[in-house]
Design an enzyme around this catalytic site. Structure first.
Site, PDB file in Angstrom:
ATOM      1  N   GLN A  84       0.804  -1.030  -0.053  1.00  0.00           N
ATOM      2  CA  GLN A  84      -0.042  -0.061   0.051  1.00  0.00           C
ATOM      3  C   GLN A  84       0.702   1.189   0.015  1.00  0.00           C
ATOM      4  OE1 GLN A  84      -2.917  -1.906   3.240  1.00  0.00           O
ATOM      5  NE2 GLN A  84      -3.930  -0.049   2.486  1.00  0.00           N
ATOM      6  N   HIS A  85       0.366   2.400  -0.214  1.00  0.00           N
ATOM      7  CA  HIS A  85       0.833   3.730  -0.154  1.00  0.00           C
ATOM      8  C   HIS A  85       1.653   4.167  -1.106  1.00  0.00           C
ATOM      9  CE1 HIS A  85      -1.509   3.800   3.532  1.00  0.00           C
ATOM     10  NE2 HIS A  85      -0.695   2.991   4.059  1.00  0.00           N
ATOM     11  N   ASP A 241      -2.708  -4.765  -0.004  1.00  0.00           N
ATOM     12  CA  ASP A 241      -2.116  -6.132   0.595  1.00  0.00           C
ATOM     13  C   ASP A 241      -2.884  -6.549   1.792  1.00  0.00           C
ATOM     14  OD1 ASP A 241      -0.579  -4.186   2.036  1.00  0.00           O
ATOM     15  OD2 ASP A 241       1.081  -4.868   2.009  1.00  0.00           O
TER      16      ASP A 241
END
Length: 483
Positions: A84-85, A241
């Site tokens: 992520q991110h 995820d």
């Protein structure tokens, strides 16, 4: 979840593109058996930043799929779960403008503080986007990027998350999903739409962002890309995820998960939209239509393994007792919010043993996660429900014992190991069958595994760590230049 030589039903591919590698599983929809698997690594920069070349993710995916052999070509659908991110910036030619800034790159801590103030404080952020963005969040990384590399920012025509990038390479169409986009900081979780005020505040054109696909939607088909897929293979939306792992476990509301990986996370599915103004809990969406309140620590298995290496010990060589407290914040920290922190050791004595120091590192890592557990769970959640322990550390005896000792809860260790990829596979299966992907995972039995009985909660150690953390707050929050 053992491998099977033959399949009963259609095959699907689930992909897990993580910080260190990309993994692909070919799964039989009827049974959940993994019929083929592949994995390839990618590099992450060291030093102040944490960056990766997205092209390496694609090359790793191609390699992993090739390792799967003929089974991949038989797959009817594919889905990508990803870290992520991460900020992926693409130019007009579709190639990355620069390496991606990863979730554990905390250089944007000053921009995170500035953005908090500009929108009106933590409560406003929590109410708007479900989370109080720290330096892990994509919006702060874009702000850092625009400030420090303005020419590259001007050359950027598309912004993607890691899983978005791979999905787009498969289909040729820019899409994301609610689970992953909820970790950007620029998606409003109430109306479930991009927040144009926040985008305007950081100078990001909403036209540069991918379309948010609906759960269960087919976002495209695999285009001619040299991959071992048959023409017309369906592509599911994919997700972040943690949301993929929640699918992979077939999570129902109220069941807590503690994931021990490069980062440590604790989360649960909730039917209520979370808004924690303290910033401890990120109010993520899940990939189905519910919510996934989650707390994340930057320092988990890698930090503890580093302490073991410094001591010259095997990671299991822990010893009980002693007075030492070790806060293993080797990469700064996200929970608690201490981006400038480094590791801290307190309470060292002549009779402290290396094994006790190593146990103290485990205790420090688990303390941070369990401190957020009650905030992640709904108030009416059943506290006797076993805590699902997943991730790379879940089978370690020292990790298991530490979690049991500091939580006082029963702990269940699912036998299935590749839960992000299995969750992606369940999502891919769902676009074929029309079922709920979590129900598919439950039918596959992914969460089944031994349950470890609870032990008495070690309140003394928990209290000691909390006291050291409180007393050392000023030291831990000090910027590297001493400001």
């Amino acid at each position: 979840m053992s491998s099977a030589p033959s399949a009963q039903g259609p095959l699907v591919v689930g992909v897990d593109t993580s910080t260190q590698s990309t993994k692909a599983l070919v799964v039989d929809v009827a049974s959940g058996h993994v019929v083929a698997r592949g994995q390839a690594p990618h590099r992450v920069s060291t030093g102040e930043g944490r960056e990766s070349d997205p092209q390496e993710w694609w090359e790793a995916l191609c390699t992993a799929l090739q390792q799967c052999g003929p089974a991949a070509r038989e797959a009817a659908a594919v889905s990508v779960g990803g870290q992520q991110h991460g900020l992926v910036t693409l130019g007009r030619d579709g190639d990355p403008v620069r390496p991606a800034l990863l979730w554990n790159d905390v250089r944007s801590a000053p921009q995170a503080r500035s953005l908090l103030e500009r929108l009106g404080g933590p409560k406003v952020w929590a109410d708007r986007v479900g989370s109080v963005p720290g330096p892990s969040f994509t919006v702060t990384k874009w702000a850092w990027f625009a400030e420090h590399e303005p020419a590259a920012a001007r050359a950027t025509t598309a912004v993607r998350l890691p899983h978005d990038y791979l999905t787009e390479r498969l289909t040729g169409v820019g899409t994301t999903d609610r689970g992953d986009v909820s970790g950007t900081g620029w998606w409003a979780s109430g109306p479930e739409a991009y927040d144009e005020e926040i985008l305007g505040m950081v100078g990001l054109d909403p036209m540069m962002l991918p379309r948010v696909a609906r759960p269960g939607e087919v976002v495209g088909t695999v285009r001619g890309s040299g991959l071992p897929f048959s023409k017309g293979t369906l592509v599911a939306p994919g997700t972040g995820d943690n949301a993929a792992a929640a699918l992979g476990l077939g999570l129902r509301p109220g069941t807590p998960v503690l994931s021990l990986g490069t980062s440590g996370t604790v989360y649960a599915v909730s039917e209520r939209r979370p808004t924690d103004p303290t910033g401890t809990v990120a109010g993520f969406a899940d990939a189905r239509g519910d919510w996934l309140p989650l707390a994340c620590t930057l320092n988990c298995t890698l930090a503890v393994d580093r302490v073991a290496a410094l001591l010259g010990l095997d990671r299991e060589a822990v010893a009980p007792g002693g007075t030492a407290t070790l806060l293993p914040y080797l990469d700064g920290e996200r929970t608690p919010d201490l981006p400038h922190a480094s590791g801290l050791l307190h309470g060292l004595r002549h009779d402290t043993t290396p094994g006790q120091l190593l146990q103290a590192a485990y205790d420090g890592a688990v303390h941070s996660l369990l401190g957020a557990l009650d905030l992640v769970l709904d108030a009416d959640a059943d506290k006797s429900t076993p805590l699902l322990l997943i991730g790379g550390g879940a089978r370690g005896a020292a990790w298991q014992h530490t979690v049991r000792r500091l939580s006082g809860r029963p702990v269940q260790v699912p036998r299935a190991r590749e839960l992000v990829a299995l969750g992606a596979a369940a999502q891919a299966a769902a676009v074929l069958t029309g079922e709920d992907p979590a129900a598919i995972a439950r039918r596959w039995g992914t969460a089944e595994g031994p349950v470890l009985d609870p032990v008495e909660r070690d309140e003394e150690t928990l209290s000691r760590i909390s006291g050291v953390l409180s007393d050392a707050a000023t030291l831990l929050d000090r910027a590297p230049n001493g400001e």
